[in-house]
Design a protein around this motif. Sequence first.
Motif, PDB file in Angstrom:
ATOM      1  N   SER A   1       0.803  -1.221   0.000  1.00 46.43           N
ATOM      2  CA  SER A   1       0.000   0.000   0.000  1.00 46.43           C
ATOM      3  C   SER A   1       0.837   1.272   0.000  1.00 46.43           C
ATOM      4  O   SER A   1       0.453   2.267  -0.632  1.00 46.43           O
ATOM      5  CB  SER A   1      -0.935   0.001   1.221  1.00 46.43           C
ATOM      6  N   ILE A   2       1.968   1.262   0.712  1.00 50.22           N
ATOM      7  CA  ILE A   2       2.720   2.494   0.933  1.00 50.22           C
ATOM      8  C   ILE A   2       3.909   2.621  -0.018  1.00 50.22           C
ATOM      9  O   ILE A   2       4.211   3.707  -0.525  1.00 50.22           O
ATOM     10  CB  ILE A   2       3.201   2.569   2.398  1.00 50.22           C
TER      11      ILE A   2
ATOM     12  N   LEU B   1      -2.528   0.894 -10.977  1.00 49.84           N
ATOM     13  CA  LEU B   1      -1.615   0.413  -9.937  1.00 49.84           C
ATOM     14  C   LEU B   1      -2.339   0.237  -8.608  1.00 49.84           C
ATOM     15  O   LEU B   1      -2.110  -0.741  -7.884  1.00 49.84           O
ATOM     16  CB  LEU B   1      -0.449   1.393  -9.777  1.00 49.84           C
ATOM     17  N   VAL B   2      -3.234   1.162  -8.300  1.00 43.46           N
ATOM     18  CA  VAL B   2      -4.032   1.040  -7.069  1.00 43.46           C
ATOM     19  C   VAL B   2      -4.937  -0.195  -7.139  1.00 43.46           C
ATOM     20  O   VAL B   2      -5.092  -0.930  -6.153  1.00 43.46           O
ATOM     21  CB  VAL B   2      -4.869   2.316  -6.844  1.00 43.46           C
TER      22      VAL B   2
ATOM     23  N   VAL C   1      -4.384  -2.953  -8.806  1.00 46.44           N
ATOM     24  CA  VAL C   1      -3.530  -4.133  -8.610  1.00 46.44           C
ATOM     25  C   VAL C   1      -3.184  -4.299  -7.139  1.00 46.44           C
ATOM     26  O   VAL C   1      -3.159  -5.415  -6.605  1.00 46.44           O
ATOM     27  CB  VAL C   1      -2.253  -4.013  -9.466  1.00 46.44           C
ATOM     28  N   ARG C   2      -2.925  -3.188  -6.465  1.00 46.91           N
ATOM     29  CA  ARG C   2      -2.620  -3.250  -5.036  1.00 46.91           C
ATOM     30  C   ARG C   2      -3.811  -3.793  -4.249  1.00 46.91           C
ATOM     31  O   ARG C   2      -3.643  -4.566  -3.295  1.00 46.91           O
ATOM     32  CB  ARG C   2      -2.243  -1.861  -4.528  1.00 46.91           C
ATOM     33  N   VAL C   3      -5.010  -3.384  -4.634  1.00 45.65           N
ATOM     34  CA  VAL C   3      -6.207  -3.906  -3.965  1.00 45.65           C
ATOM     35  C   VAL C   3      -6.308  -5.413  -4.164  1.00 45.65           C
ATOM     36  O   VAL C   3      -6.579  -6.173  -3.218  1.00 45.65           O
ATOM     37  CB  VAL C   3      -7.472  -3.200  -4.508  1.00 45.65           C
ATOM     38  N   PHE C   4      -6.069  -5.867  -5.389  1.00 42.61           N
ATOM     39  CA  PHE C   4      -6.141  -7.305  -5.692  1.00 42.61           C
ATOM     40  C   PHE C   4      -5.153  -8.099  -4.834  1.00 42.61           C
ATOM     41  O   PHE C   4      -5.523  -9.097  -4.196  1.00 42.61           O
ATOM     42  CB  PHE C   4      -5.841  -7.527  -7.173  1.00 42.61           C
ATOM     43  N   VAL C   5      -3.899  -7.652  -4.786  1.00 42.73           N
ATOM     44  CA  VAL C   5      -2.873  -8.383  -4.038  1.00 42.73           C
ATOM     45  C   VAL C   5      -3.129  -8.307  -2.535  1.00 42.73           C
ATOM     46  O   VAL C   5      -2.939  -9.295  -1.811  1.00 42.73           O
ATOM     47  CB  VAL C   5      -1.471  -7.847  -4.386  1.00 42.73           C
ATOM     48  N   SER C   6      -3.577  -7.155  -2.034  1.00 44.11           N
ATOM     49  CA  SER C   6      -3.847  -7.016  -0.602  1.00 44.11           C
ATOM     50  C   SER C   6      -4.959  -7.953  -0.156  1.00 44.11           C
ATOM     51  O   SER C   6      -4.845  -8.624   0.883  1.00 44.11           O
ATOM     52  CB  SER C   6      -4.207  -5.559  -0.279  1.00 44.11           C
ATOM     53  N   VAL C   7      -6.030  -8.021  -0.938  1.00 46.47           N
ATOM     54  CA  VAL C   7      -7.126  -8.931  -0.609  1.00 46.47           C
ATOM     55  C   VAL C   7      -6.664 -10.376  -0.714  1.00 46.47           C
ATOM     56  O   VAL C   7      -7.066 -11.241   0.078  1.00 46.47           O
ATOM     57  CB  VAL C   7      -8.339  -8.667  -1.531  1.00 46.47           C
ATOM     58  N   GLU C   8      -5.792 -10.647  -1.664  1.00 45.33           N
ATOM     59  CA  GLU C   8      -5.238 -11.997  -1.831  1.00 45.33           C
ATOM     60  C   GLU C   8      -4.429 -12.400  -0.596  1.00 45.33           C
ATOM     61  O   GLU C   8      -4.575 -13.513  -0.076  1.00 45.33           O
ATOM     62  CB  GLU C   8      -4.354 -12.016  -3.076  1.00 45.33           C
TER      63      GLU C   8
END
Length: 237
Positions: free
Chosen positions: A65-66, A126-127, A129-136
């Motif tokens: 995220s950061i 990019l955000v 994709v970050r949501v996808f990976v974070s939820v994963e």
Amino acid sequence: MIPEWLNNTDKYVPPREGGTFVIKTIKSIGQVMARLRVQKGHEKNVILPAIVKLLLTVLLILVISISRNKFLILTVITLVQLYLCMWPGKDIWNIIKTSLFAMIIAFIIFIPAMIMNPAGIYNNLLVIVRVFVSVEILSIFNHTTQWNHITQSLRRLHVPPIVVFTLDITLKYIVLLGNLINDMLTAMSLRMVGKNNKEYQSIGGVMGTTFVKSTQMSKEMYEAMKCRGFTDDYKGL
């Protein structure tokens, strides 16, 4: 003399799609209850304790995220996908399905921004994709850690006991009330012959009974806690 109506054969054929809504509801509730009751996943194959997995999950989500370092983000994404590739196909699909749903919701939210500001499409993607990976990552942690181990980890991290108690009791009573709803819907479907034109009204009655039962159970739990002199010192289930 035998009456004529006794010699007639009754042939009753129930109309199709009788109780479809009830059956689907029972199936959905049963699936959710199975996840909450069992929820062991790959925990037998994981050596790391729950508290380490919790901290690692938070750390990875913060990095995703950061961080603005593309190489670091791609490294985390690659490691997560490689780890997920070692799972059975059915479990992989469950994780990917949840992540795809979150990604689609994020994409829908960002559509106006991408239309109004085409120059920022890359950052918006990019955000997403970050949501996808974070939820994963969060789904992997949820799949590999039992609920009671999660709350126990929170207790070790000095989270206020009342918060841990609320989480434990909430999950416990979700299972109890879910079983109650499942039993009532099963009883209703067994008594149903043919097509019920008032299915939604019947479901409303089930929800009303569940509400009354939940109120009764909360009062009983409060009285039991009061009689036992309950304090905020709660260590978890």
